[in-house]
Scaffold this motif. Structure first.
Motif, PDB file in Angstrom:
ATOM      1  N   GLY A  71       0.819  -1.206   0.000  1.00 31.89           N
ATOM      2  CA  GLY A  71       0.000   0.000   0.000  1.00 31.89           C
ATOM      3  C   GLY A  71       0.846   1.247   0.000  1.00 31.89           C
ATOM      4  O   GLY A  71       2.078   1.188   0.047  1.00 31.89           O
ATOM      5  N   GLU A  72       0.185   2.369  -0.016  1.00 34.50           N
ATOM      6  CA  GLU A  72       0.862   3.659  -0.127  1.00 34.50           C
ATOM      7  C   GLU A  72       1.493   4.121   1.181  1.00 34.50           C
ATOM      8  O   GLU A  72       2.510   4.787   1.180  1.00 34.50           O
ATOM      9  CB  GLU A  72      -0.126   4.721  -0.624  1.00 34.50           C
ATOM     10  N   SER A  73       0.866   3.802   2.319  1.00 31.28           N
ATOM     11  CA  SER A  73       1.400   4.260   3.599  1.00 31.28           C
ATOM     12  C   SER A  73       1.054   3.251   4.687  1.00 31.28           C
ATOM     13  O   SER A  73       0.213   2.372   4.484  1.00 31.28           O
ATOM     14  CB  SER A  73       0.819   5.634   3.966  1.00 31.28           C
ATOM     15  N   ALA A  74       1.678   3.410   5.844  1.00 32.98           N
ATOM     16  CA  ALA A  74       1.411   2.496   6.963  1.00 32.98           C
ATOM     17  C   ALA A  74      -0.025   2.613   7.456  1.00 32.98           C
ATOM     18  O   ALA A  74      -0.573   1.675   8.022  1.00 32.98           O
ATOM     19  CB  ALA A  74       2.384   2.768   8.101  1.00 32.98           C
ATOM     20  N   SER A  75      -0.657   3.770   7.252  1.00 31.55           N
ATOM     21  CA  SER A  75      -2.037   3.951   7.706  1.00 31.55           C
ATOM     22  C   SER A  75      -3.050   3.423   6.702  1.00 31.55           C
ATOM     23  O   SER A  75      -4.238   3.366   6.993  1.00 31.55           O
ATOM     24  CB  SER A  75      -2.304   5.431   7.992  1.00 31.55           C
ATOM     25  N   GLY A  76      -2.585   3.045   5.529  1.00 32.84           N
ATOM     26  CA  GLY A  76      -3.483   2.487   4.522  1.00 32.84           C
ATOM     27  C   GLY A  76      -2.780   1.376   3.788  1.00 32.84           C
ATOM     28  O   GLY A  76      -1.566   1.393   3.610  1.00 32.84           O
ATOM     29  N   GLY A  77      -3.516   0.393   3.374  1.00 32.83           N
ATOM     30  CA  GLY A  77      -2.917  -0.731   2.676  1.00 32.83           C
ATOM     31  C   GLY A  77      -3.319  -2.033   3.338  1.00 32.83           C
ATOM     32  O   GLY A  77      -4.336  -2.119   4.024  1.00 32.83           O
ATOM     33  N   HIS A  78      -2.485  -3.029   3.126  1.00 34.68           N
ATOM     34  CA  HIS A  78      -2.821  -4.365   3.607  1.00 34.68           C
ATOM     35  C   HIS A  78      -1.578  -5.033   4.188  1.00 34.68           C
ATOM     36  O   HIS A  78      -0.494  -4.946   3.617  1.00 34.68           O
ATOM     37  CB  HIS A  78      -3.363  -5.194   2.429  1.00 34.68           C
ATOM     38  N   TYR A  79      -1.756  -5.700   5.311  1.00 33.25           N
ATOM     39  CA  TYR A  79      -0.660  -6.416   5.975  1.00 33.25           C
ATOM     40  C   TYR A  79      -0.899  -7.916   5.877  1.00 33.25           C
ATOM     41  O   TYR A  79      -2.025  -8.393   6.024  1.00 33.25           O
ATOM     42  CB  TYR A  79      -0.578  -6.038   7.456  1.00 33.25           C
ATOM     43  N   THR A  80       0.185  -8.668   5.639  1.00 34.51           N
ATOM     44  CA  THR A  80       0.173 -10.127   5.708  1.00 34.51           C
ATOM     45  C   THR A  80       1.422 -10.553   6.466  1.00 34.51           C
ATOM     46  O   THR A  80       2.348  -9.759   6.635  1.00 34.51           O
ATOM     47  CB  THR A  80       0.177 -10.776   4.305  1.00 34.51           C
ATOM     48  N   VAL A  81       1.437 -11.803   6.912  1.00 39.83           N
ATOM     49  CA  VAL A  81       2.616 -12.296   7.636  1.00 39.83           C
ATOM     50  C   VAL A  81       2.877 -13.747   7.260  1.00 39.83           C
ATOM     51  O   VAL A  81       1.953 -14.528   7.073  1.00 39.83           O
ATOM     52  CB  VAL A  81       2.445 -12.144   9.178  1.00 39.83           C
ATOM     53  N   ASP A  82       4.152 -14.080   7.079  1.00 37.19           N
ATOM     54  CA  ASP A  82       4.600 -15.464   6.900  1.00 37.19           C
ATOM     55  C   ASP A  82       5.294 -15.876   8.189  1.00 37.19           C
ATOM     56  O   ASP A  82       6.142 -15.150   8.705  1.00 37.19           O
ATOM     57  CB  ASP A  82       5.595 -15.578   5.734  1.00 37.19           C
ATOM     58  N   ILE A  83       4.905 -17.053   8.720  1.00 39.84           N
ATOM     59  CA  ILE A  83       5.432 -17.515  10.003  1.00 39.84           C
ATOM     60  C   ILE A  83       5.962 -18.932   9.857  1.00 39.84           C
ATOM     61  O   ILE A  83       5.303 -19.798   9.282  1.00 39.84           O
ATOM     62  CB  ILE A  83       4.337 -17.483  11.097  1.00 39.84           C
ATOM     63  N   LEU A  84       7.170 -19.169  10.398  1.00 39.56           N
ATOM     64  CA  LEU A  84       7.761 -20.502  10.430  1.00 39.56           C
ATOM     65  C   LEU A  84       7.112 -21.268  11.577  1.00 39.56           C
ATOM     66  O   LEU A  84       7.105 -20.818  12.717  1.00 39.56           O
ATOM     67  CB  LEU A  84       9.276 -20.405  10.628  1.00 39.56           C
ATOM     68  N   HIS A  85       6.559 -22.431  11.266  1.00 41.48           N
ATOM     69  CA  HIS A  85       5.780 -23.190  12.242  1.00 41.48           C
ATOM     70  C   HIS A  85       6.330 -24.605  12.338  1.00 41.48           C
ATOM     71  O   HIS A  85       6.613 -25.241  11.320  1.00 41.48           O
ATOM     72  CB  HIS A  85       4.317 -23.221  11.783  1.00 41.48           C
ATOM     73  N   ALA A  86       6.469 -25.098  13.572  1.00 40.18           N
ATOM     74  CA  ALA A  86       6.915 -26.479  13.783  1.00 40.18           C
ATOM     75  C   ALA A  86       5.850 -27.429  13.245  1.00 40.18           C
ATOM     76  O   ALA A  86       4.650 -27.165  13.380  1.00 40.18           O
ATOM     77  CB  ALA A  86       7.160 -26.731  15.259  1.00 40.18           C
ATOM     78  N   SER A  87       6.277 -28.518  12.641  1.00 38.91           N
ATOM     79  CA  SER A  87       5.337 -29.515  12.139  1.00 38.91           C
ATOM     80  C   SER A  87       4.514 -30.086  13.276  1.00 38.91           C
ATOM     81  O   SER A  87       4.988 -30.240  14.394  1.00 38.91           O
ATOM     82  CB  SER A  87       6.074 -30.637  11.410  1.00 38.91           C
ATOM     83  N   ARG A  88       3.285 -30.416  12.976  1.00 38.61           N
ATOM     84  CA  ARG A  88       2.372 -30.914  13.998  1.00 38.61           C
ATOM     85  C   ARG A  88       2.370 -32.438  14.041  1.00 38.61           C
ATOM     86  O   ARG A  88       2.883 -33.098  13.170  1.00 38.61           O
ATOM     87  CB  ARG A  88       0.966 -30.410  13.698  1.00 38.61           C
ATOM     88  N   GLU A  89       1.769 -32.957  15.073  1.00 35.38           N
ATOM     89  CA  GLU A  89       1.537 -34.386  15.261  1.00 35.38           C
ATOM     90  C   GLU A  89       2.813 -35.212  15.160  1.00 35.38           C
ATOM     91  O   GLU A  89       2.874 -36.227  14.483  1.00 35.38           O
ATOM     92  CB  GLU A  89       0.500 -34.878  14.255  1.00 35.38           C
ATOM     93  N   GLY A  90       3.851 -34.755  15.820  1.00 33.24           N
ATOM     94  CA  GLY A  90       5.077 -35.535  15.910  1.00 33.24           C
ATOM     95  C   GLY A  90       5.934 -35.531  14.667  1.00 33.24           C
ATOM     96  O   GLY A  90       6.938 -36.217  14.616  1.00 33.24           O
ATOM     97  N   GLY A  91       5.540 -34.772  13.655  1.00 33.76           N
ATOM     98  CA  GLY A  91       6.351 -34.706  12.448  1.00 33.76           C
ATOM     99  C   GLY A  91       7.638 -33.948  12.701  1.00 33.76           C
ATOM    100  O   GLY A  91       7.776 -33.212  13.668  1.00 33.76           O
ATOM    101  N   SER A  92       8.596 -34.168  11.841  1.00 38.02           N
ATOM    102  CA  SER A  92       9.860 -33.457  11.994  1.00 38.02           C
ATOM    103  C   SER A  92       9.906 -32.307  11.000  1.00 38.02           C
ATOM    104  O   SER A  92       9.237 -32.323   9.979  1.00 38.02           O
ATOM    105  CB  SER A  92      11.028 -34.412  11.772  1.00 38.02           C
ATOM    106  N   GLY A  93      10.670 -31.317  11.323  1.00 39.18           N
ATOM    107  CA  GLY A  93      10.845 -30.194  10.424  1.00 39.18           C
ATOM    108  C   GLY A  93       9.923 -29.036  10.724  1.00 39.18           C
ATOM    109  O   GLY A  93       9.198 -29.030  11.714  1.00 39.18           O
ATOM    110  N   GLU A  94       9.981 -28.073   9.841  1.00 33.71           N
ATOM    111  CA  GLU A  94       9.199 -26.864  10.002  1.00 33.71           C
ATOM    112  C   GLU A  94       8.600 -26.500   8.652  1.00 33.71           C
ATOM    113  O   GLU A  94       9.080 -26.933   7.613  1.00 33.71           O
ATOM    114  CB  GLU A  94      10.095 -25.717  10.474  1.00 33.71           C
TER     115      GLU A  94
END
Length: 98
Positions: free
Chosen positions: A30-53
């Motif tokens: 977007g044009e400024s911090a007060s307008g536009g759109h935010y998204t986030v990418d997050i590193l997450h541990a694998s679930r249910e006993g899986g290995s890796g992220e």
């Protein structure tokens, strides 16, 4: 420069510098911090006993899996990473390997 006693309080100077791992990237479109759109990418541990992220993308109520390369090079839709300018990076301190 950040003083070493702030980064490593009450510790002797380490023989190796501390290591950090990127675990989230906040993006703004977007044009400024007060307008536009935010998204986030997050590193997450694998679930249910899986290995890796895996990386997850949070975009309002939509949550989807993304490839590692899409976090660092683009978003998988042909949109270059430069068009998704990182607004804030989050790091976690990791143990140093000896």
């Amino acid at each position: 420069m950040i003083r070493s006693d702030i980064i490593v309080p009450n510790a002797q100077r380490p023989s190796e510098p501390p290591h950090y791992k990127l675990y989230a990237v906040l993006y703004h479109r977007g044009e400024s911090a007060s307008g536009g759109h935010y998204t986030v990418d997050i590193l997450h541990a694998s679930r249910e006993g899986g290995s890796g992220e895996s990386w997850l993308r949070f975009d309002d109520e939509a949550v989807s899996a993304v490839h590692h390369k899409d976090v660092f090079r683009g978003d998988g839709t042909g949109q270059a990473a430069v068009e998704r300018c990182a607004y804030l990076l989050f790091y976690c301190r990791t143990p140093t390997e000896t």
